[in-house]
Write an enzyme that holds these catalytic residues in place. Structure first.
Site, mmCIF file in Angstrom:
data_model
loop_
_atom_site.group_PDB
_atom_site.id
_atom_site.type_symbol
_atom_site.label_atom_id
_atom_site.label_comp_id
_atom_site.label_asym_id
_atom_site.label_seq_id
_atom_site.Cartn_x
_atom_site.Cartn_y
_atom_site.Cartn_z
ATOM 1 N N LYS A 125 -17.924 1.269 10.788
ATOM 2 C CA LYS A 125 -17.540 0.039 10.088
ATOM 3 C C LYS A 125 -17.838 -1.126 11.016
ATOM 4 O O LYS A 125 -17.870 -0.959 12.237
ATOM 5 C CB LYS A 125 -16.046 0.053 9.790
ATOM 6 C CG LYS A 125 -15.651 0.973 8.661
ATOM 7 C CD LYS A 125 -14.230 0.641 8.268
ATOM 8 C CE LYS A 125 -13.654 1.726 7.407
ATOM 9 N NZ LYS A 125 -12.224 1.513 7.217
ATOM 10 N N HIS A 128 -15.187 -6.350 13.416
ATOM 11 C CA HIS A 128 -14.986 -7.655 12.792
ATOM 12 C C HIS A 128 -14.078 -8.573 13.603
ATOM 13 O O HIS A 128 -13.596 -8.222 14.681
ATOM 14 C CB HIS A 128 -14.529 -7.519 11.344
ATOM 15 C CG HIS A 128 -13.209 -6.830 11.195
ATOM 16 N ND1 HIS A 128 -12.050 -7.377 11.669
ATOM 17 C CD2 HIS A 128 -12.890 -5.645 10.624
ATOM 18 C CE1 HIS A 128 -11.054 -6.568 11.388
ATOM 19 N NE2 HIS A 128 -11.541 -5.499 10.763
ATOM 20 N N HIS A 131 -10.797 -7.407 15.059
ATOM 21 C CA HIS A 131 -10.930 -6.603 16.278
ATOM 22 C C HIS A 131 -11.234 -7.484 17.479
ATOM 23 O O HIS A 131 -10.846 -7.190 18.598
ATOM 24 C CB HIS A 131 -12.036 -5.557 16.129
ATOM 25 C CG HIS A 131 -11.719 -4.505 15.118
ATOM 26 N ND1 HIS A 131 -12.551 -4.229 14.070
ATOM 27 C CD2 HIS A 131 -10.655 -3.688 14.995
ATOM 28 C CE1 HIS A 131 -11.999 -3.266 13.338
ATOM 29 N NE2 HIS A 131 -10.855 -2.922 13.876
HETATM 30 N N1 ARG Z 1 -8.497 1.333 14.461
HETATM 31 C C1 ARG Z 1 -7.362 0.593 14.036
HETATM 32 C C2 ARG Z 1 -7.798 -0.549 13.138
HETATM 33 O O1 ARG Z 1 -8.924 -0.968 13.170
HETATM 34 C C3 ARG Z 1 -6.551 0.040 15.176
HETATM 35 C C4 ARG Z 1 -5.948 1.069 16.097
HETATM 36 C C5 ARG Z 1 -4.804 0.525 16.886
HETATM 37 N N2 ARG Z 1 -4.248 1.470 17.810
HETATM 38 C C6 ARG Z 1 -3.457 2.500 17.495
HETATM 39 N N3 ARG Z 1 -3.052 3.280 18.455
HETATM 40 N N4 ARG Z 1 -3.101 2.723 16.254
HETATM 41 O O2 ARG Z 1 -7.005 -1.085 12.381
#
Ligand code: ARG
Length: 568
Positions: A125, A128, A131
């Site tokens: 993905k 963005h 992030h």
């Molecule tokens: N990959 C997730 C997202 O893009 C964020 C992960 C954050 N860290 C965690 N340990 N859940 O929304």
């Protein structure tokens, strides 16, 4: 460096027979320095001492002898206002600037481990703008904790697992040959993802096939694993381009998939607590009694695990591997419920209390574009790499207009463009939604990254024009007692305290704000005073203060992830 707050607290403690540490916590820094450098609010003691605040103020004042470093004490209502000897303060600050290369660095965090989970984009993905915010906030916290002596562990908990891979695999199986994912992985995979989502909406059978694919992936099916690995590798290569531009580094890249073989333990532990219950074929933990109305799903109907289960496995792993004192999770506030659930269920894992207390969701607001919020499913996204490129492009254009003869324009444009984007993410308290608007972000006169860089460049050009840096011991401190100089001195003095406040609130904007204040203080000093061309003593003193300001601006910006150009 001498801690004036502590000195004052000691004096008040002696006068009242109360605990110095507690009193120190009451001391405030008045907004207007007319009200002193430090203020002690006597109403905090009214109950205990059974007296009116002004009476207490008078009694304390009587008992304190006026001596170095205190210049005078005044009573204003229920407050005791303390004025610090200006020359003493100035001498302290400049000496520290001279002696300590990494000004503000400290050891207060020694022996403590801080895990910071940030960035964490999702494989296949786009990386963005949300992030980006996580990456920028996480990195700033990382740098600041480290500077204060903590042992920091930065983790990129990649979204490289989960049901969306079941979908992608299904899409790839069906139409893989129509897309060139080697050439443009994220874009092409996004197209597949959008298309398969459409198909799922129309046909329940396809959705079920997707779910099965993910289950197969978890069970190690070779075809599914092979495709998954390919997606992961290609995606990481793309993400790296963004990390290179931002200068991001991580100590660990253990993403969600890393926990695939570590979740059974979580399920077993939870099973043994008797709290894991069946609900419509799934295994869940009910959190109603804990005040959370949505249950935490641990295992789905088809036996596959969830985002939450992986986070629980990660907590176990991080407690054991890093023995953390704090584990911070930097994501948007959309995940508040998720972390509430996970932190609540984590209490059932049998971990030491310390690890539960250390868990903290560092949430932040959305990034709003003039066109509204972005989401992958609808395919309306701004790609970060393009955004950073545009930032550099725009910065270059501005430089071209303002200073077309500048050398290394590309390099400066990179620092200014990227710095502007980073600063914008950190400028306001993190919970606030942020509006992304180019003209505001790149405004050299606004409260922006470029403004701080511009101020730094000014300090550099003063030093260059002077052509020398005076020796500290030859400086006449009394030449720096005017209000403009003193405003700078006080700010420089409070730098380390500012960093500590950032870690108390997990709020890098406290440092951003500080850098704006310091820049403004320097601008006033610069506009109101002649630096070069005054009598030699005044000139020397002012040059030294200019140098000190530049030093702190540069260190502070670096902690936020912003690089300073020497010219712009
Ligand atoms: N990959 C997730 C997202 O893009 C964020 C992960 C954050 N860290 C965690 N340990 N859940 O929304």
């Amino acid at each position: 460096m001498i801690n004036f707050k502590e000195e004052i607290a000691k004096k008040v403690a002696k006068a009242t027979d109360l605990d110095g540490k507690t009193l120190e916590g009451y001391i405030e820094i008045p907004k207007d320095s007319k009200n002193g450098d430090y203020a002690f609010p006597c109403f905090r003691l009214a109950k205990e001492l059974k007296k009116a605040p002004p009476v207490i103020a008078n009694e304390i004042k009587e008992k304190i002898e006026i001596q170095e470093p205190i210049e005078k004490i005044e009573i204003a209502g229920g407050y005791l206002n303390f004025y610090i000897d200006k020359e003493r303060l100035t001498k302290e600050v400049l000496k520290q600037i001279e002696e300590q290369e990494n000004y503000g660095e400290s050891q207060i965090g020694n022996g403590k481990n801080i895990v910071i989970d940030y960035s964490a984009p999702n494989i296949a993905k786009p990386f963005h703008i949300g992030h980006l915010r996580s990456t920028v906030i996480g990195a700033a916290l990382y740098n600041i904790y480290q500077y204060l002596g903590y042992h920091t562990i930065g983790i990129n908990h990649l979204g490289d697992y989960g049901t969306q891979f079941g979908k992608l695999i299904e899409g790839y199986k069906r139409w893989g040959n129509e897309y060139d994912i080697e050439k443009d992985p994220i874009n092409e995979l996004t197209k597949i993802y959008i298309r398969i989502n459409e198909a799922c909406k129309e046909d329940e059978a396809i959705l079920n096939a997707c779910r099965d694919n993910f289950k197969k992936l978890e069970d190690g099916d070779s075809y599914c694993v092979e495709i998954w690995e390919k997606f992961r590798k290609l995606s990481l290569k793309e993400f790296q381009k963004v990390y290179d531009l931002l200068g991001s580094k991580f100590d660990s890249w253990n993403g969600e998939a890393f926990y695939s073989d570590k979740m059974q333990e979580v399920i077993d532990i939870l099973q043994n607590t008797g709290r894991l219950i069946e609900s419509q074929g799934a295994k869940i933990i009910d959190l109603e009694e804990q005040g959370i109305s949505t249950p935490c799903i641990i295992q789905k109907t088809n036996g596959s695990t969830t985002y939450a289960t992986r986070d629980l496995a990660a907590i176990l792993y991080r407690a054991r591997t890093y023995d953390y004192d704090k584990a911070l999770y930097v994501t948007s506030y959309e995940q508040i419920l998720h972390f509430k659930q996970v932190f609540e269920v984590a209490k059932l894992l049998g971990l030491d209390e310390k690890y539960i207390k250390g868990l903290q969701h560092v949430s932040f607001g959305m990034v709003l574009l003039p066109t509204g919020k972005m989401s992958t499913r609808e395919g309306n996204v701004v790609k970060l790499e393009e955004l950073l490129e545009e930032a550099m492009q725009r910065a270059k254009q501005i430089i071209e207009e303002k200073n077309s003869s500048l050398e290394n324009k590309e390099e400066v444009a990179k620092k200014v463009g990227i710095g502007a984007v980073i600063f914008n993410d950190l400028a306001n308290s993190r919970v606030k939604d942020e509006i992304f608007d180019w003209d505001t972000i790149l405004n050299f006169q606004g409260e922006t990254g470029p403004y701080i860089q511009y101020t730094y460049v000014r300090t550099k050009s003063v030093l260059e024009k002077a052509g020398y840096l005076p020796k500290l011991e030859e400086i006449k401190i009394e030449k720096l007692t005017d209000t403009y100089a003193q405003n700078i001195i006080k700010l420089i003095y409070s730098f380390e305290d500012t960093l500590i406040q950032v870690t108390n609130k997990e709020e890098p904007s406290i440092l951003s704000r500080y850098l704006i204040d310091l820049s403004k203080a320097f601008s006033s000093f610069y506009n109101e005073n002649k630096i070069i061309g005054e009598d030699k003593q005044t000139q020397d003193a002012r040059i030294y203060l200019t140098y000190s300001t530049g030093k702190v601006l540069k260190i502070g910006a670096k902690l936020l992830g912003i690089n300073m150009p020497d010219k712009m």
